[in-house]
Design a protein around this motif. Structure first.
Motif, PDB file in Angstrom:
ATOM      1  N   GLN A  22     -82.953  65.496 -23.028  1.00 35.21           N
ATOM      2  CA  GLN A  22     -82.570  65.336 -21.619  1.00 35.21           C
ATOM      3  C   GLN A  22     -83.045  66.492 -20.744  1.00 35.21           C
ATOM      4  OE1 GLN A  22     -80.980  62.469 -20.565  1.00 35.21           O
ATOM      5  NE2 GLN A  22     -81.387  61.848 -22.682  1.00 35.21           N
ATOM      6  N   LEU A  23     -83.846  67.374 -21.342  1.00 31.67           N
ATOM      7  CA  LEU A  23     -84.358  68.551 -20.622  1.00 31.67           C
ATOM      8  C   LEU A  23     -83.218  69.371 -20.023  1.00 31.67           C
ATOM      9  CD1 LEU A  23     -87.466  66.986 -18.825  1.00 31.67           C
ATOM     10  CD2 LEU A  23     -87.294  67.964 -21.121  1.00 31.67           C
ATOM     11  N   GLY A  24     -82.139  69.481 -20.782  1.00 36.05           N
ATOM     12  CA  GLY A  24     -81.021  70.321 -20.376  1.00 36.05           C
ATOM     13  C   GLY A  24     -79.960  69.625 -19.557  1.00 36.05           C
ATOM     14  N   ASP A  25     -80.176  68.359 -19.256  1.00 36.71           N
ATOM     15  CA  ASP A  25     -79.221  67.631 -18.411  1.00 36.71           C
ATOM     16  C   ASP A  25     -78.102  67.034 -19.264  1.00 36.71           C
ATOM     17  OD1 ASP A  25     -77.945  66.360 -16.357  1.00 36.71           O
ATOM     18  OD2 ASP A  25     -79.389  64.717 -16.195  1.00 36.71           O
ATOM     19  N   PHE A  26     -77.146  67.872 -19.648  1.00 41.96           N
ATOM     20  CA  PHE A  26     -76.000  67.426 -20.449  1.00 41.96           C
ATOM     21  C   PHE A  26     -74.760  68.153 -19.929  1.00 41.96           C
ATOM     22  CE2 PHE A  26     -74.062  67.083 -24.976  1.00 41.96           C
ATOM     23  CZ  PHE A  26     -73.256  66.038 -24.548  1.00 41.96           C
ATOM     24  N   SER A  27     -74.294  67.697 -18.784  1.00 41.48           N
ATOM     25  CA  SER A  27     -73.205  68.378 -18.091  1.00 41.48           C
ATOM     26  C   SER A  27     -71.881  68.310 -18.849  1.00 41.48           C
ATOM     27  CB  SER A  27     -73.026  67.782 -16.687  1.00 41.48           C
ATOM     28  OG  SER A  27     -72.711  66.393 -16.772  1.00 41.48           O
ATOM     29  N   ARG A  28     -71.735  67.344 -19.751  1.00 43.63           N
ATOM     30  CA  ARG A  28     -70.467  67.171 -20.458  1.00 43.63           C
ATOM     31  C   ARG A  28     -70.480  67.815 -21.847  1.00 43.63           C
ATOM     32  NH1 ARG A  28     -68.230  61.574 -20.647  1.00 43.63           N
ATOM     33  NH2 ARG A  28     -66.296  62.465 -19.855  1.00 43.63           N
ATOM     34  N   GLN A  29     -71.453  68.662 -22.086  1.00 43.33           N
ATOM     35  CA  GLN A  29     -71.568  69.312 -23.395  1.00 43.33           C
ATOM     36  C   GLN A  29     -70.316  70.106 -23.752  1.00 43.33           C
ATOM     37  OE1 GLN A  29     -75.118  71.677 -23.931  1.00 43.33           O
ATOM     38  NE2 GLN A  29     -74.211  72.924 -25.547  1.00 43.33           N
ATOM     39  N   ALA A  30     -69.826  70.913 -22.812  1.00 45.12           N
ATOM     40  CA  ALA A  30     -68.651  71.739 -23.075  1.00 45.12           C
ATOM     41  C   ALA A  30     -67.435  70.880 -23.409  1.00 45.12           C
ATOM     42  CB  ALA A  30     -68.359  72.640 -21.877  1.00 45.12           C
ATOM     43  N   LEU A  31     -67.301  69.758 -22.713  1.00 46.94           N
ATOM     44  CA  LEU A  31     -66.175  68.864 -22.964  1.00 46.94           C
ATOM     45  C   LEU A  31     -66.265  68.258 -24.367  1.00 46.94           C
ATOM     46  CD1 LEU A  31     -63.647  67.460 -21.812  1.00 46.94           C
ATOM     47  CD2 LEU A  31     -65.171  65.634 -20.981  1.00 46.94           C
ATOM     48  N   LEU A  32     -67.447  67.862 -24.775  1.00 41.67           N
ATOM     49  CA  LEU A  32     -67.636  67.294 -26.112  1.00 41.67           C
ATOM     50  C   LEU A  32     -67.264  68.311 -27.190  1.00 41.67           C
ATOM     51  CD1 LEU A  32     -68.752  64.981 -27.923  1.00 41.67           C
ATOM     52  CD2 LEU A  32     -70.962  66.166 -27.828  1.00 41.67           C
ATOM     53  N   LEU A  33     -67.720  69.523 -27.041  1.00 41.64           N
ATOM     54  CA  LEU A  33     -67.449  70.551 -28.042  1.00 41.64           C
ATOM     55  C   LEU A  33     -65.960  70.911 -28.072  1.00 41.64           C
ATOM     56  CD1 LEU A  33     -70.572  72.850 -27.569  1.00 41.64           C
ATOM     57  CD2 LEU A  33     -70.209  71.047 -29.264  1.00 41.64           C
ATOM     58  N   LYS A  34     -65.325  70.884 -26.901  1.00 41.93           N
ATOM     59  CA  LYS A  34     -63.894  71.161 -26.835  1.00 41.93           C
ATOM     60  C   LYS A  34     -63.108  70.056 -27.530  1.00 41.93           C
ATOM     61  CE  LYS A  34     -60.214  72.401 -23.567  1.00 41.93           C
ATOM     62  NZ  LYS A  34     -59.869  72.589 -22.115  1.00 41.93           N
ATOM     63  N   ALA A  35     -63.541  68.805 -27.351  1.00 40.26           N
ATOM     64  CA  ALA A  35     -62.887  67.679 -28.021  1.00 40.26           C
ATOM     65  C   ALA A  35     -63.040  67.794 -29.529  1.00 40.26           C
ATOM     66  CB  ALA A  35     -63.483  66.363 -27.527  1.00 40.26           C
ATOM     67  N   ALA A  36     -64.217  68.190 -29.983  1.00 45.30           N
ATOM     68  CA  ALA A  36     -64.450  68.361 -31.422  1.00 45.30           C
ATOM     69  C   ALA A  36     -63.577  69.470 -31.992  1.00 45.30           C
ATOM     70  CB  ALA A  36     -65.927  68.672 -31.668  1.00 45.30           C
ATOM     71  N   GLU A  37     -63.473  70.557 -31.255  1.00 47.24           N
ATOM     72  CA  GLU A  37     -62.644  71.675 -31.719  1.00 47.24           C
ATOM     73  C   GLU A  37     -61.180  71.256 -31.833  1.00 47.24           C
ATOM     74  OE1 GLU A  37     -61.559  76.315 -30.470  1.00 47.24           O
ATOM     75  OE2 GLU A  37     -62.797  75.054 -29.158  1.00 47.24           O
ATOM     76  N   ALA A  38     -60.704  70.501 -30.854  1.00 47.99           N
ATOM     77  CA  ALA A  38     -59.312  70.036 -30.890  1.00 47.99           C
ATOM     78  C   ALA A  38     -59.073  69.115 -32.087  1.00 47.99           C
ATOM     79  CB  ALA A  38     -58.972  69.320 -29.588  1.00 47.99           C
ATOM     80  N   ALA A  39     -60.015  68.217 -32.340  1.00 48.81           N
ATOM     81  CA  ALA A  39     -59.875  67.290 -33.463  1.00 48.81           C
ATOM     82  C   ALA A  39     -59.932  68.017 -34.801  1.00 48.81           C
ATOM     83  CB  ALA A  39     -60.976  66.232 -33.387  1.00 48.81           C
ATOM     84  N   GLN A  40     -60.750  69.051 -34.882  1.00 46.27           N
ATOM     85  CA  GLN A  40     -60.882  69.796 -36.138  1.00 46.27           C
ATOM     86  C   GLN A  40     -59.615  70.568 -36.490  1.00 46.27           C
ATOM     87  OE1 GLN A  40     -64.467  71.781 -34.810  1.00 46.27           O
ATOM     88  NE2 GLN A  40     -65.695  70.813 -36.425  1.00 46.27           N
ATOM     89  N   GLN A  41     -58.816  70.858 -35.499  1.00 50.93           N
ATOM     90  CA  GLN A  41     -57.581  71.606 -35.750  1.00 50.93           C
ATOM     91  C   GLN A  41     -56.463  70.726 -36.311  1.00 50.93           C
ATOM     92  OE1 GLN A  41     -56.715  73.585 -32.055  1.00 50.93           O
ATOM     93  NE2 GLN A  41     -58.384  75.068 -32.283  1.00 50.93           N
ATOM     94  N   VAL A  42     -56.666  69.417 -36.265  1.00 47.68           N
ATOM     95  CA  VAL A  42     -55.694  68.482 -36.847  1.00 47.68           C
ATOM     96  C   VAL A  42     -56.036  68.319 -38.325  1.00 47.68           C
ATOM     97  CG1 VAL A  42     -54.756  66.147 -36.781  1.00 47.68           C
ATOM     98  CG2 VAL A  42     -55.488  67.261 -34.657  1.00 47.68           C
ATOM     99  N   ASN A  43     -55.114  68.674 -39.206  1.00 47.82           N
ATOM    100  CA  ASN A  43     -55.420  68.600 -40.633  1.00 47.82           C
ATOM    101  C   ASN A  43     -54.315  67.889 -41.406  1.00 47.82           C
ATOM    102  OD1 ASN A  43     -53.451  70.748 -41.781  1.00 47.82           O
ATOM    103  ND2 ASN A  43     -54.522  71.840 -40.110  1.00 47.82           N
ATOM    104  N   ALA A  44     -54.658  67.466 -42.582  1.00 53.42           N
ATOM    105  CA  ALA A  44     -53.747  66.671 -43.405  1.00 53.42           C
ATOM    106  C   ALA A  44     -52.493  67.434 -43.811  1.00 53.42           C
ATOM    107  CB  ALA A  44     -54.485  66.185 -44.651  1.00 53.42           C
ATOM    108  N   GLN A  45     -52.590  68.738 -43.936  1.00 49.39           N
ATOM    109  CA  GLN A  45     -51.440  69.524 -44.399  1.00 49.39           C
ATOM    110  C   GLN A  45     -50.236  69.376 -43.471  1.00 49.39           C
ATOM    111  OE1 GLN A  45     -51.368  70.985 -47.349  1.00 49.39           O
ATOM    112  NE2 GLN A  45     -53.463  70.182 -47.633  1.00 49.39           N
ATOM    113  N   THR A  46     -50.520  69.210 -42.181  1.00 47.07           N
ATOM    114  CA  THR A  46     -49.428  69.032 -41.217  1.00 47.07           C
ATOM    115  C   THR A  46     -48.597  67.801 -41.552  1.00 47.07           C
ATOM    116  OG1 THR A  46     -50.767  70.053 -39.475  1.00 47.07           O
ATOM    117  CG2 THR A  46     -48.894  68.686 -38.774  1.00 47.07           C
ATOM    118  N   TYR A  47     -49.238  66.717 -41.923  1.00 51.64           N
ATOM    119  CA  TYR A  47     -48.547  65.464 -42.204  1.00 51.64           C
ATOM    120  C   TYR A  47     -47.921  65.455 -43.599  1.00 51.64           C
ATOM    121  CZ  TYR A  47     -51.105  64.302 -38.029  1.00 51.64           C
ATOM    122  OH  TYR A  47     -51.597  64.324 -36.748  1.00 51.64           O
TER     123      TYR A  47
END
Length: 368
Positions: free
Chosen positions: A315-340
């Protein structure tokens, strides 16, 4: 017995480039003499030796005579009467046929220095046509040195086209062809390499689907590669750019035929399969969980980074939602089976709870 520095080391030294490796040719020696001096023989088809201390490669001067098809059909003569000029004459390009003696004196019987000045990639002799691998090598040199203004000489271009039309390129093994593609990717100018193959009609042999669309895709890929070079784009990321214009069937055929390494295939397919999702203006949490699962970011988080890099270059650098995607991934990665598990959830219910927990974590990030 005389020893000379040859090939790429001399060429790059004259161009002011960093010398990555040094190769030497030995004139007037025999296998037995080399072994007595402590060199270790490693070549099978012709004598190549490793220096006892530096481990650099030393090859006996040799001549080659074509015997069969492909790049392996040669008979080598490496008797001690072979001269330096005879050894240099068998080389592909004049700029690679310059030798340097131990006293620093240059031996240049085929005017390689003049061609360096002219920025020309020119064949040494008509024997160039005997080795089909040279089509790929010259294309790679054209790509590597294009920033210095190097071009392929018209007469060499004609020989490359003749080789492509002769059917000799089909004798190259897929592994050897990929090795040249890999080197071109490592150099960072894969679009120049591909264009050089297209100019001599060789691209239609190595990848007919890419050859068919190359005139319309050339400019776009050039822009992507140029952007990627200024943003530390990796070779697998460059490869993903090359593969994107092809349909799934053509991509798979290329991967399988050339036995493309898994890392290259994964990034290429991730971009092809998920690029449309990244382009959406609005994401659903379930879509992102599916993406993360398919990439397996839980065990291989680097795969998301690779996808983001490949998509950003496309996209030649045109990815304005990149930070949001990475933040969503980080949030999901913090959810783990041990909690349940700590909550007393057991068996298959853990997987269900984990999936729902990740969806909720992503929804919290996506919420306005």
């Amino acid at each position: 017995m005389q020893t000379y520095l040859v090939g790429g080391a001399v060429r790059d030294q004259l161009l002011g480039r960093v010398i990555k490796e040094r190769d030497y040719v030995v004139v007037g020696a025999t296998i037995e003499e080399m072994k007595r001096l402590g060199y270790t023989q490693v070549g099978k088809d012709f004598p190549v030796f490793l220096h006892p201390q530096s481990k650099e490669e030393y090859a006996l001067a040799r001549t080659e005579r074509k015997q069969g098809q492909g790049y392996t059909g040669f008979i080598c003569d490496f008797n001690p009467n072979i001269t330096l000029e005879q050894d240099l004459e068998r080389r592909d390009l004049t700029v690679n046929a310059i030798a340097q003696g131990e006293d620093g004196q240059l031996f240049d019987p085929f005017n390689g220095q003049a061609d360096l000045e002219k920025r020309l990639l020119r064949h040494v002799s008509a024997a160039f046509s005997e080795d089909p691998l040279r089509v790929l090598r010259v294309a790679r040199f054209r790509a590597r040195y294009h920033y210095l203004g190097f071009q392929i000489a018209d007469e060499t271009q004609a020989l490359m086209r003749n080789i492509a039309q002769s059917g000799e390129l089909q004798a190259l093994t897929p592994e050897r062809v990929w090795m040249e593609w890999q080197k071109a990717l490592d150099d960072g100018y894969i679009h120049i390499f591909i264009d050089a193959l297209a100019q001599c009609d060789a691209l239609s042999i190595f990848c007919p689907e890419l050859a068919n669309i190359w005139p319309s895709e050339k400019q776009s890929l050039e822009a992507q590669i140029d952007y990627g070079r200024s943003h530390d784009c990796t070779p697998p990321c460059q490869f993903a750019q090359v593969m994107q214009p092809l349909d799934a069937k053509a991509r798979q055929a290329f991967y399988e035929h050339y036995r493309v390494p898994k890392q290259y295939m994964e990034i290429s397919e991730a971009l092809a399969n998920h690029g449309a999702l990244l382009s959406q203006e609005n994401w659903q949490a379930k879509e992102l969980v599916t993406l993360f699962n398919e990439l397996d970011i839980w065990r291989r988080p680097q795969r998301l980074d690779d996808l983001v890099q490949a998509y950003t270059c496309a996209q030649l650098g045109d990815f304005s939602r990149q930070a949001l995607l990475l933040k969503a991934a980080e949030a999901a990665q913090q959810v783990n089976a041990q909690t349940y598990i700590a909550q007393g959830i057991q068996g298959a219910a853990i997987k269900t709870a984990l999936a729902q927990g990740r969806i909720e974590a992503i929804e919290n990030v996506l919420a306005p």
